[in-house]
Design a protein around this motif. Structure first.
Motif, PDB file in Angstrom:
ATOM      1  N   HIS A  54       0.818  -1.206   0.000  1.00  0.00           N
ATOM      2  CA  HIS A  54       0.000   0.000   0.000  1.00  0.00           C
ATOM      3  C   HIS A  54       0.854   1.259   0.000  1.00  0.00           C
ATOM      4  N   ARG A  57       1.551   2.965  -3.273  1.00  0.00           N
ATOM      5  CA  ARG A  57       0.367   3.206  -4.060  1.00  0.00           C
ATOM      6  C   ARG A  57       0.458   4.511  -4.872  1.00  0.00           C
TER       7      ARG A  57
ATOM      8  N   GLY B  42      -5.543  -4.195   4.634  1.00  0.00           N
ATOM      9  CA  GLY B  42      -6.283  -2.985   4.974  1.00  0.00           C
ATOM     10  C   GLY B  42      -6.396  -2.846   6.470  1.00  0.00           C
ATOM     11  N   TYR B 207      -6.142  -4.063  -1.802  1.00  0.00           N
ATOM     12  CA  TYR B 207      -6.101  -3.200  -0.632  1.00  0.00           C
ATOM     13  C   TYR B 207      -7.486  -2.627  -0.386  1.00  0.00           C
ATOM     14  N   ASP B 209      -9.768  -0.011   1.752  1.00  0.00           N
ATOM     15  CA  ASP B 209      -9.661   1.173   2.594  1.00  0.00           C
ATOM     16  C   ASP B 209     -11.036   1.444   3.209  1.00  0.00           C
ATOM     17  N   TYR B 210     -11.105   2.480   4.043  1.00  0.00           N
ATOM     18  CA  TYR B 210     -12.413   2.882   4.562  1.00  0.00           C
ATOM     19  C   TYR B 210     -13.305   3.232   3.374  1.00  0.00           C
ATOM     20  N   CYS B 252     -13.969   1.796  12.372  1.00  0.00           N
ATOM     21  CA  CYS B 252     -14.121   1.216  11.050  1.00  0.00           C
ATOM     22  C   CYS B 252     -15.592   0.876  10.810  1.00  0.00           C
TER      23      CYS B 252
END
Lengths: 458, 306
Positions: A54, A57, B42, B207, B209-210, B252
């Motif tokens: 990540h 990225r 993540g 990946y 993410d939020y 989250c």
């Protein structure tokens, strides 16, 4: 399709992102397996196969945009390590009036800068390099460590004068400063305030802590802006977690002791007396003790707070951590860091009655206090870390006290935020103290800090 | 059962209660089509484990889960010989052993005779299959979830490499076991430590993410049916603000869902600072975070979305 993928992979590789041939193959297979293909899906699949961390990225997306969409380089963000000097913002004005660029009083700085603005960066760059690598013999009459700073200040002021002249000139023409010109002025300013890299980057390269945010980790603590400070702290928290993990694993391996006969025989009863399960004794690992002594005056403080934070978040890797801060008097701050989170602890530490930021640093007095009043903090298992620039305001350095402290503890490591070239300048007593320290190292950015603490823990 | 298109993946996941975005659906489809493992990374609580569960549910495959932790080794992940069972069987068939060895001239001859029968003791009967072997030997295709692979030791990670590239397992006493069916493998990681390049190379990387506010609202709506539109919008808006604060642990999706459920259970129709303050324990898991959010609460709820 395969041609485009291999080309893209080659671009990624040249940009420092590792992509293997196998991944290119996998990706082309995956693309072939998709029933319908559109831009978003193509990107998702390529990203899934080529981008494996990540952290990379942003870099990946930039190359992706450049390669597949021909997007323009905006000049912002981070560049690949070592390449930032070569980003030369394109300027839109072709006929700069030479008298405006040169100004009324043309000195060497202004001339180099004028050439820089007129598409010839070489003289400017060599001038910056000369400023940064110049080491001066200390003058016997007036000892000061300001010469490097003042010469760079001159360059920054030349940039500012140039900026105001250009702005006035463009105002007279009735137009705003073109963004290209502004970008180039900004670049000149950045180059002038840029910290020189003191170490040979080709020589010292431990990939283990390579966090990918090399630029930030190599920036001096004193030069970080507010948001960058938060970023660095996040980086540091992540790194501390990884280090704890590694330390835990090492300790576990080291902990294995000899065969525990009693327990093995007891377990063997389960299998009719056959010792199938072997039980080993556990040895608690030997951990070092650390006493940290931090100067909190002036420029050292920015480094000291990171140091204190790291030491206290790694508390379980040491048998004991005690920390003291000082300006002219010594104050113990261990409890603040164990009881509160970092921000509260820092403000409380600064609010100690012993700490008076208006006073002058006196190293000799501080060593004397440590030796006399806090003797239990020092023993043969303790590493004493001293974080300070060693600038004792011409007070008596009392190096003999440090010598007797050395006899009491395991080793003394002195950490200073100043590069070696400046130790002999001004009121710095480091050469005097050096005789009694086991190690002196420069510590001014996250990279150096993390390397040092790794060595300390493992 | 497999999917015909990416839209089918998205729709099936939606019926299973999982709102997948475009890239997630694409990569799940690719993982199924190419048989490669999917490494999902993540922050905690964005639905990594839930993704594997939902995929298993809509493929109607059994889910086999391996929770990784420090010290996990092959005997707990792959297979183990059942010594106790072997001993028990030896006890019970003692007389048979005597009948085999009866009449042997020497000790060597007796051992030779027994060795002809040792297959009986090193057979699959005495192997206890652990999750990885279960997934490989299962007659029907499965979904294998290797959860929090970043918590495992590097040695275990190296061992996973062989398994993930060709799904064969070598048991020294029995030989190499080939897979009956190929499982669909999900690996999840919290980035607690970096995985090795070799492992990453074998996986497709996703990946998570939020989610953006729209998707988060859809998720909460799906998981907490019957929630009022107004309350939902307020919750999502406040969550966005809370995540922008500098917190030790950012809340989250699962915390959003818990919060929405709690507010529903308390029959709160409007998110006022008082109501939010009372239920803040569901959102913030540290005292420092709790205090910081409580201070900023008026601001967070100040400008409700239109």
């Amino acid at each position: 399709m395969l041609n485009a993928l291999t080309g893209f992979a080659a671009c990624l590789r040249s940009y420092g992102l590792g992509v293997s041939t196998g991944e290119v193959l996998d990706c082309s297979r995956a693309l072939a397996a998709l029933p319908q293909l559109d831009a978003a899906r193509f990107k998702a699949v390529v990203q899934g196969h080529f981008l494996k961390s990540h952290r990379d990225r942003d870099r990946f997306l930039r190359v992706y945009d450049l390669f597949f969409h021909g997007g323009a380089w905006d000049g912002g963000g981070d560049s690949p390590p070592g390449m930032e000097i070569l980003d030369f913002p394109i300027s839109e004005f072709n006929d700069p009036p030479p008298d405006i660029l040169a100004g009324d009083t043309p000195d060497a700085d202004t001339q180099a800068l004028a050439q820089f603005m007129a598409n010839d960066p070489q003289p400017f760059l060599s001038r910056i390099q000369a400023l940064q690598t110049r080491a001066e013999a200390p003058s016997p009459l007036f000892r000061s460590n300001l010469s490097q700073l003042t010469s760079r200040l001159g360059m920054v002021m030349a940039v500012d004068r140039m900026a105001s002249r250009l702005r006035l000139w463009f105002d007279d023409q009735g137009q705003a400063l073109p963004p290209g010109v502004a970008a180039r002025l900004e670049r000149a300013r950045q180059l002038a305030v840029r910290e020189p890299v003191t170490e040979n980057p080709a020589l010292v390269r431990d990939g283990e802590d390579g966090s990918g945010d090399g630029d930030l980790a190599r920036r001096s603590f004193a030069n970080l802006s507010g948001p960058e400070l938060i970023q660095v702290r996040a980086l540091m928290a992540e790194w501390v977690r990884r280090l704890k993990d590694r330390a835990g694993r090492r300790y576990r391996v080291r902990r294995k002791g000899g065969l525990d006969l009693k327990k093995t025989l007891r377990r063997a009863a389960r299998y009719q007396g056959v010792p199938l399960d072997l039980v080993f004794r556990e040895q608690p690992p030997k951990r070092g003790r650390v006493t940290a002594l931090c100067d909190v005056s002036g420029s050292v403080w920015s480094t000291a707070r990171f140091m204190l934070q790291i030491l206290h978040s790694l508390q379980d890797c040491f048998a004991r951590v005690r920390s003291f801060v000082f300006v002219s008097d010594l104050a113990e701050v261990t409890d603040y860091f164990t009881d509160h989170d970092i921000d509260t602890a820092v403000s409380q530490a600064l609010a100690c009655p012993e700490i008076n930021l208006a006073q002058r640093t006196d190293y000799g007095r501080v060593f004397h206090q440590l030796h006399r009043e806090h003797a239990p903090a020092l023993d043969r298992k303790t590493t004493l870390l001293i974080l300070g620039d060693g600038r004792s305001n011409h007070y008596n350095p009392q190096a003999h006290v440090l010598e007797s402290i050395r006899d009491k503890c395991r080793r003394i490591i002195w950490l200073t935020p100043e590069p070696t070239a400046q130790w002999s300048l001004g009121d710095c007593e480091l050469p005097t103290y050096a005789a009694h320290c086991h190690e002196i190292r420069t510590l001014r950015n996250l990279e150096q800090l993390s390397r040092f603490v790794t060595e300390l823990v493992l | 059962m497999s999917f015909a298109s990416i839209e089918a993946v998205q729709k099936a996941l939606e019926t299973a209660g999982y709102m997948a975005d475009g890239s997630t659906a694409t990569l799940v489809f690719v993982a199924l089509a190419t048989g490669k493992p999917l490494l999902v990374e993540g922050p905690a609580g964005v639905g990594k484990t839930q993704l594997a569960k939902s995929v298993a549910r809509c493929l109607e495959r059994p889910l086999i889960r391996l929770q990784c932790y420090e010290g996990l080794d092959e005997s707990k992940a792959l297979y183990e010989w059942e010594y106790a069972k072997q001993l028990l069987y030896t006890q019970m068939v003692k007389e048979n052993i005597q009948s085999i060895t009866r009449g042997a001239d020497s000790l060597a001859q007796a051992v030779d005779r027994i060795s002809l029968h040792e297959d009986a003791f090193f057979s699959e009967r005495f192997i206890q299959p652990r999750p990885l072997l279960q997934a490989i030997l299962s007659p029907e295709p499965t979904v294998l979830l290797i959860d929090e692979v970043d918590k495992s030791d590097p040695e275990f990670e190296a061992f996973l490499l062989e398994l993930l590239s060709d799904f064969t397992v070598t048991i020294p006493e029995l030989g190499t076991r080939k897979p009956v069916t190929l499982p669909l493998v999900f690996l999840t990681s919290n980035n607690y430590r970096d995985m090795s390049d070799a492992l990453k190379r074998r996986c497709i990387h996703l990946y998570m993410d939020y989610p953006d506010p729209g998707r988060e609202a859809a998720i909460v709506e799906a998981r907490v049916p019957g929630i009022r539109r107004r309350l939902l919008e307020q919750i999502i808006h406040a969550m966005g603000g809370i995540r922008n604060l500098e917190l030790k642990k950012r809340p989250c999706i699962s915390e959003t869902i818990d919060w929405a459920r709690a507010l529903m259970a308390l029959e709160i129709k409007e998110l006022t600072p008082e109501a939010a303050g009372q239920t803040l324990g569901l959102v913030c898991k540290y005292k420092g975070d709790h205090d910081r959010v409580a201070q900023a609460l008026d601001q967070l709820l100040d400008s409700p979305p239109c």
